[in-house]
Scaffold this active site. Sequence first.
Site, PDB file in Angstrom:
ATOM      1  N   LYS A 107       0.819  -1.217   0.000  1.00  0.00           N
ATOM      2  CA  LYS A 107       0.000   0.000   0.000  1.00  0.00           C
ATOM      3  C   LYS A 107       0.848   1.260   0.000  1.00  0.00           C
ATOM      4  O   LYS A 107       0.341   2.340  -0.299  1.00  0.00           O
ATOM      5  CB  LYS A 107      -0.953   0.009   1.198  1.00  0.00           C
TER       6      LYS A 107
HETATM    7  C1  LIG Z   1      -4.427  -4.339   1.683  1.00  0.00           C
HETATM    8  C2  LIG Z   1      -3.726  -5.637   1.639  1.00  0.00           C
HETATM    9  C3  LIG Z   1      -4.145  -6.710   0.805  1.00  0.00           C
HETATM   10  C4  LIG Z   1      -5.400  -6.626  -0.047  1.00  0.00           C
HETATM   11  O1  LIG Z   1      -5.262  -5.705  -1.088  1.00  0.00           O
HETATM   12  P1  LIG Z   1      -6.583  -5.179  -1.855  1.00  0.00           P
HETATM   13  O2  LIG Z   1      -6.092  -4.181  -2.829  1.00  0.00           O
HETATM   14  O3  LIG Z   1      -7.458  -4.576  -0.792  1.00  0.00           O
HETATM   15  O4  LIG Z   1      -7.214  -6.367  -2.482  1.00  0.00           O
HETATM   16  C5  LIG Z   1      -3.393  -7.871   0.764  1.00  0.00           C
HETATM   17  N1  LIG Z   1      -2.297  -8.016   1.529  1.00  0.00           N
HETATM   18  C6  LIG Z   1      -1.863  -7.027   2.356  1.00  0.00           C
HETATM   19  C7  LIG Z   1      -0.653  -7.261   3.182  1.00  0.00           C
HETATM   20  C8  LIG Z   1      -2.544  -5.816   2.432  1.00  0.00           C
HETATM   21  O5  LIG Z   1      -2.117  -4.865   3.274  1.00  0.00           O
END
Ligand SMILES: *Cc1c(COP(=O)(O)O)cnc(C)c1O
Length: 434
Positions: A107
């Site tokens: 993210k």
């Molecule tokens: C947010 C997150 C996800 C999921 O990603 P999306 O874009 O919401 O599908 C998967 N793994 C981790 C470690 C995350 O922080």
Amino acid sequence: MKYYSTNKQAPTVDLQEAVVKGLAGDKGLYMPESIQLLPDAFFENMADESFPDINFAVANAFFGEDVDTETLRTIVDETLNFATPVVKVSDAIYALELFHGPTLAFKDVGARFMARLLNYFVRKQGLDKVNVLVATSGDTGSAVANGFLGVEGIQVYVLYPKGKVSAIQECQFTTLGQNITALEIDGTFDDCQALVKSAFMDKELNEKMKLTSANSINVARFLPQAIYYFHAYAQLRKQGVKNDIVFCVPSGNFGNITAGLVAQRMGLPVKRFIAANNKNDIFLQYLLTGYYNPKPSVQTLANAMDVGDPSNFARILDLYNHNHEAITQNISGFSCDDASIRETVKACYEATGYLLDPHGACGYLALLEKLQPNETGVFLETAHPAKFKDTMEAIIKKGVEIPERLQAFMKGEKQSIQLSKDFFAFKNFLTANK
Ligand SMILES: *Cc1c(COP(=O)(O)O)cnc(C)c1O
């Protein structure tokens, strides 16, 4: 570029409005009116192109009409200044490691890009200071806080439930200071989210302050995530792999995989996708039955994927004109429980020495079960295993070292403001601080 709402009941807007508003007036999600197809030569030569050039080419296809060239280059260079290596884990299966940024999870990319794009509009249009409100159960807050840290013209309020996030997570957004204010709410994550929602709906507050959100519904967070799928392809081409590539994406709100689908629309040679879920298998059920049936989420070891009503599902439907068959032809589903996550982490570690985090483990297991002969599988390793230190150590019965970057956060001094879950207290606090 114009952006339309997936609900088609709100007017199209320009990029600035899509970024500042986040959600369209009809509660739909913004989508770009067109997705540019990149030339074949770009893909043919990708193994020899530098990552900064690839980053720029992709970002330019999205934002080139709305952001001047020099600024866009700076934005991508500052956003993606950490490694995104492709690591071979076992036969025909590779991990795309997206955890080398400041908070050790994927993210970081979207959060950093959005912060810089918002700052560009604030400066260019002379907007009032923009206030970003983000409710977090842990990981989103740290990525957003770190992505926006020190970015001028933007104040960030991170709302988190008191006593309900891990110590490591709390450090990542309470020790930063500057333009990041942590609000410790006496309540649950849902209370935090309700406060943010009420703030967006409060007319008086919105007249006094410019408010925006920073979750993956925002186009400035979601679209730039397409870039790292190109990074994976460039690295595979260097190793002589160019056909029958399958991306497997551990998914929660489905922003990450949707960015991959957009990359494929831009011409990236991807054969197909697998959406890997934990026990929250709403998407898999949709693929199997054609019915979308959101449910309350259940708690799992891969907790960033504990989502019962994935917000970006609307974007996937939109990309395929709501055609269930077209969706199932390109995307397959997968779901696994905590016991399989544990077994997969342990077996993979023992057989290969590679330590999966609980989210990556869902992706790896999906490929083990679903990859066909002649295909090459790439799963997205979305977080560093040290973020789940206790879980990992209980599984592999060995110590897991915390990287220096995480340790540094833990040395900082916690600063947070305690608030009740009462909306009027929150509103008073915001207006007094304006
Ligand atoms: C947010 C997150 C996800 C999921 O990603 P999306 O874009 O919401 O599908 C998967 N793994 C981790 C470690 C995350 O922080």
